[in-house]
Scaffold this motif. Structure first.
Motif, short mmCIF file in Angstrom:
data_model
loop_
_atom_site.label_atom_id
_atom_site.label_comp_id
_atom_site.label_asym_id
_atom_site.label_seq_id
_atom_site.Cartn_x
_atom_site.Cartn_y
_atom_site.Cartn_z
N PRO A 85 0.81 -1.23 0.00
CA PRO A 85 0.00 0.00 0.00
C PRO A 85 0.84 1.27 0.00
O PRO A 85 0.33 2.34 -0.34
N VAL A 114 -14.42 -3.25 -2.63
CA VAL A 114 -13.57 -2.69 -1.57
C VAL A 114 -14.10 -1.31 -1.20
O VAL A 114 -14.29 -0.45 -2.06
N GLY A 116 -14.26 2.15 1.80
CA GLY A 116 -13.53 2.90 2.82
C GLY A 116 -12.36 3.71 2.32
O GLY A 116 -11.64 4.30 3.13
N THR A 120 -10.10 5.40 5.85
CA THR A 120 -9.31 4.58 6.75
C THR A 120 -7.90 4.44 6.20
O THR A 120 -7.57 4.96 5.14
N PHE A 121 -7.04 3.73 6.93
CA PHE A 121 -5.65 3.59 6.54
C PHE A 121 -5.51 2.81 5.23
O PHE A 121 -6.25 1.85 4.98
N SER A 123 -3.26 0.75 4.51
CA SER A 123 -2.92 -0.64 4.80
C SER A 123 -4.18 -1.47 4.99
O SER A 123 -4.23 -2.64 4.58
N ASP A 124 -5.21 -0.89 5.60
CA ASP A 124 -6.47 -1.61 5.78
C ASP A 124 -7.18 -1.81 4.44
O ASP A 124 -7.78 -2.86 4.19
N ILE A 125 -7.12 -0.77 3.59
CA ILE A 125 -7.74 -0.88 2.27
C ILE A 125 -7.04 -1.96 1.46
O ILE A 125 -7.69 -2.79 0.80
N ALA A 127 -5.35 -4.54 2.56
CA ALA A 127 -5.65 -5.86 3.11
C ALA A 127 -7.01 -6.34 2.62
O ALA A 127 -7.19 -7.52 2.26
N GLN A 128 -7.98 -5.44 2.59
CA GLN A 128 -9.30 -5.77 2.08
C GLN A 128 -9.23 -6.13 0.59
O GLN A 128 -9.86 -7.10 0.14
N ARG A 130 -6.69 -7.32 -1.10
CA ARG A 130 -6.02 -8.60 -1.34
C ARG A 130 -6.98 -9.78 -1.13
O ARG A 130 -6.80 -10.85 -1.71
#
Length: 245
Positions: A85, A114, A116, A120-121, A123-125, A127-128, A130
């Motif tokens: 990310p 996906v 947000g 949001t961060f 990294s969270d996006i 992860a979602q 992936r």
């Protein structure tokens, strides 16, 4: 040496399918079912259905269609984001990232479900993403070629660095270059067929042919046919010659 070409798709599956219908019509008229169709990259971003575009291309290739799909800068940014990310493409301005509204990454992520982005961060996006982007899509995008040579034409997403042999071109130039290539009027030895820099209509400059007519900005997605260094725009009424500027 007939080759069909489709410009920058940018997440418009409906426009992609319409372009394929124009090509099918010309194929039938020419009695040629084997000439390749080159997609010039920027499959994703900005449009509403990037996932659908990738699904469509994968389905055609699996069915045995004679298609070539090249990598654009937007495709590379998407792949980079999925891997990391914090990835920043070397061709992108320092103050931007792939999820910036100007680039259309959020629309691509939305097509995969996906949510947000901007809330949001990263990294969270990522992860979602992936979890929701199929591995087959990730592998396809990461493995795209950056050029295709056929007859008297070279097909690339953005252009080439003038004066540099094809085998020594960098991937970043092939997917990002603008001014040094667009401003050069010399004979490159081949007709360079490219997209990346939107124009109002497909334009033949003699040494290069720009096929990006702004589908990513709500305008047309163009399909053309190249024979040698002569080209035509495909329309519902048939071929329209593309004459040198």
């Amino acid at each position: 040496m007939r080759t069909y070409v489709i410009g920058d798709i940018h997440g418009h599956r409906d426009k992609l399918q319409a372009a394929h219908r124009l090509i099918a019509k010309d194929r039938a008229e020419q009695g040629d079912a084997n000439a390749p169709v080159v997609h010039l990259g920027d499959l994703v971003d900005r449009g509403p259905d990037s996932r659908g575009v990738v699904d469509c291309l994968l389905a055609g290739l699996e069915h045995g269609e004679p298609w070539v799909v090249l990598k654009g800068n937007h495709d590379r940014m998407f792949s980079g984001f999925l891997d990391d990310p914090d990835y920043h493409d070397p061709g992108l301005r320092a103050e931007l990232n792939w999820t910036h509204p100007r680039l259309g990454g959020a629309e691509t992520l939305a097509s995969y479900g996906v949510t947000g982005v901007g809330e949001t961060f990263l990294s969270d996006i990522a992860a979602q993403a992936r979890l929701k982007v199929p591995v087959a899509h990730r592998d396809f995008l990461a493995g795209l070629e950056t050029s295709f040579a056929r007859g008297q034409a070279l097909f690339v997403h953005a252009g080439i660095r003038p004066g540099v042999p094809v085998e020594r071109q960098t991937e970043t130039d092939l997917v990002w270059i603008r001014a040094p290539f667009l401003e050069d009027t010399r004979d490159h030895g081949v007709l360079v067929v490219h997209g990346h820099t939107p124009v109002e209509q497909v334009t033949h400059y003699g040494n290069r042919l720009n096929v990006d007519t702004g589908a990513g900005y709500g305008k047309a997605l163009s399909a053309i046919v190249v024979e040698g260094q002569v080209a035509w725009l495909l329309t519902p009424r048939g071929r329209v010659p593309l004459r040198h500027e």
